[in-house]
Design an enzyme around this catalytic site. Structure first.
Site, PDB file in Angstrom:
ATOM      1  N   LEU A  17       0.976  -1.243  -0.127  1.00 22.56           N
ATOM      2  CA  LEU A  17      -0.057   0.019  -0.015  1.00 22.56           C
ATOM      3  C   LEU A  17       0.930   1.060  -0.006  1.00 22.56           C
ATOM      4  O   LEU A  17       0.501   2.176  -0.678  1.00 22.56           O
ATOM      5  CB  LEU A  17      -1.010  -0.082   1.256  1.00 22.56           C
ATOM      6  N   ASN A  89       2.269   5.317   6.974  1.00 19.34           N
ATOM      7  CA  ASN A  89       1.783   3.815   6.615  1.00 19.34           C
ATOM      8  C   ASN A  89       2.714   2.809   7.337  1.00 19.34           C
ATOM      9  O   ASN A  89       2.093   1.761   7.040  1.00 19.34           O
ATOM     10  CB  ASN A  89       1.686   3.950   5.128  1.00 19.34           C
ATOM     11  N   TYR A 155      -2.043  -5.007  17.172  1.00 20.22           N
ATOM     12  CA  TYR A 155      -2.266  -4.159  15.564  1.00 20.22           C
ATOM     13  C   TYR A 155      -3.601  -3.659  16.131  1.00 20.22           C
ATOM     14  O   TYR A 155      -3.667  -2.462  15.716  1.00 20.22           O
ATOM     15  CB  TYR A 155      -2.461  -5.451  14.778  1.00 20.22           C
ATOM     16  N   LYS A 159      -4.200   0.613  15.909  1.00 17.11           N
ATOM     17  CA  LYS A 159      -4.886   1.024  14.726  1.00 17.11           C
ATOM     18  C   LYS A 159      -6.198   1.767  15.165  1.00 17.11           C
ATOM     19  O   LYS A 159      -6.578   2.774  14.833  1.00 17.11           O
ATOM     20  CB  LYS A 159      -5.491   0.109  13.739  1.00 17.11           C
ATOM     21  N   THR A 189      -2.765  -7.601   0.159  1.00 14.89           N
ATOM     22  CA  THR A 189      -1.432  -7.397   0.508  1.00 14.89           C
ATOM     23  C   THR A 189      -0.698  -8.511   1.067  1.00 14.89           C
ATOM     24  O   THR A 189      -1.231  -9.451   1.414  1.00 14.89           O
ATOM     25  CB  THR A 189      -1.168  -6.245   1.080  1.00 14.89           C
TER      26      THR A 189
END
Length: 303
Positions: A17, A89, A155, A159, A189
């Protein structure tokens, strides 16, 4: 969308990404500082941008600490004279269920995703405020941060925190003309292939060698990395000057605005709520329609 004259930093832009974001920003006319922990990947992205007629420079390094964040901003100013856009990112995964997750698993993900977002955004905000011409800070979140996801304590927490920071910084930086938004991308991805809900579908599409199925692109909002890049270019542009404090989802053929947390149901009791009163009323009152959690598994249409 014309970004001529603008300068952007994209972290974690060597592949996936991040690389799609960097290439799209450059194609729209922006000069780009390409960051990645893998120096060769960063240089490869720069070569691809240059080959397409764009301007870019590599700035390798692992985000997290203030030193790398400052160096990215300094590189933008030294090479291109200014900084207009920061896209945070960079990320890593260390998936484990709670009882198997080590301190290092947790700290590594939090350091790169959450602290790396903080330090890079802070360095960008300092520079943009000094310039006095506004700017764009674009944070990358995830559906896991909105809904939780099995095996991703670290994670999901990072986020979710990133979206909270976007809302906070949108308020703090508004007077400086700096917008802050969180993007919630869904794309095929190497990272998303590790997510149980999507891995089997992506592996099947990869084996077949064709495009992702139409139901996946529409119903699930899952597409290619290139499908996500248009939102980054839009948010970096003057056209998005009034868009700030938002969590925006994109993937495949789908564009969505995520709602902010809000009180769903409310009940009152004179004098307050005892444990017994809550137990007596919960299932028929406030808790009658509990919220869902977790990322739903993709559902292929039945033929």
């Amino acid at each position: 969308m014309d970004l001529s004259g603008k300068v952007a930093v994209v972290t974690g832009a060597g592949r996936g990404l991040g690389r799609a974001y960097a290439e799209a920003l450059a194609a729209a006319g922006a000069a780009v500082v390409v960051n990645d922990v893998d120096a060769a990947a960063a240089e490869s992205a720069v070569a691809a941008i240059a080959g397409a007629g764009g301007r870019a420079v590599a700035a390798p390094g692992a985000v997290g600490g203030s030193e790398v964040a400052g160096r990215l901003v300094d590189t933008a100013v030294a090479e291109f004279g200014r900084l207009d856009v920061m896209v945070t990112n960079a990320g890593v995964l260390r998936d484990r269920v709670l009882w198997k997750m080590s301190d290092d698993d947790f700290d590594t993900v939090i350091d790169v995703h959450l602290r790396g977002t903080f330090t890079c955004a802070r360095a960008a905000a300092v520079r943009m405020r000094e310039q006095g011409e506004g700017g764009r800070i674009i944070l990358i979140s995830s559906p896991a941060g909105q809904r939780g996801n099995f095996g991703q304590t670290n994670y999901a927490a990072a986020k979710a925190g990133i979206v909270a920071m976007a809302r906070t910084w949108a308020m703090e930086l508004a007077k400086a003309g700096i917008t802050v938004n969180a993007v919630v991308p869904v794309a095929a991805t190497e990272m998303t292939k590790t997510i149980p809900a999507f891995a089997p579908v992506l592996e099947e599409a990869e084996r077949g060698g064709g495009p992702l199925p139409d139901w996946l692109r529409k119903d699930e909002g899952m597409g290619t990395v290139e499908d996500v890049a248009g939102l980054i270019v839009y948010l970096a542009s003057d056209a998005a000057a009034e868009v700030t404090g938002q969590a925006i989802g994109i993937g495949g053929d789908k564009l969505a605005l995520w709602s902010h947390p809000a009180e769903k149901t409310i009940a009152y009791a004179d004098g307050g709520w005892s444990a017994e009163a809550i137990a007596a009323s919960w299932h028929d009152g406030v808790g009658a329609e509990p919220e869902t959690y977790g990322i739903p598994a993709p559902k292929a249409p039945v033929s």
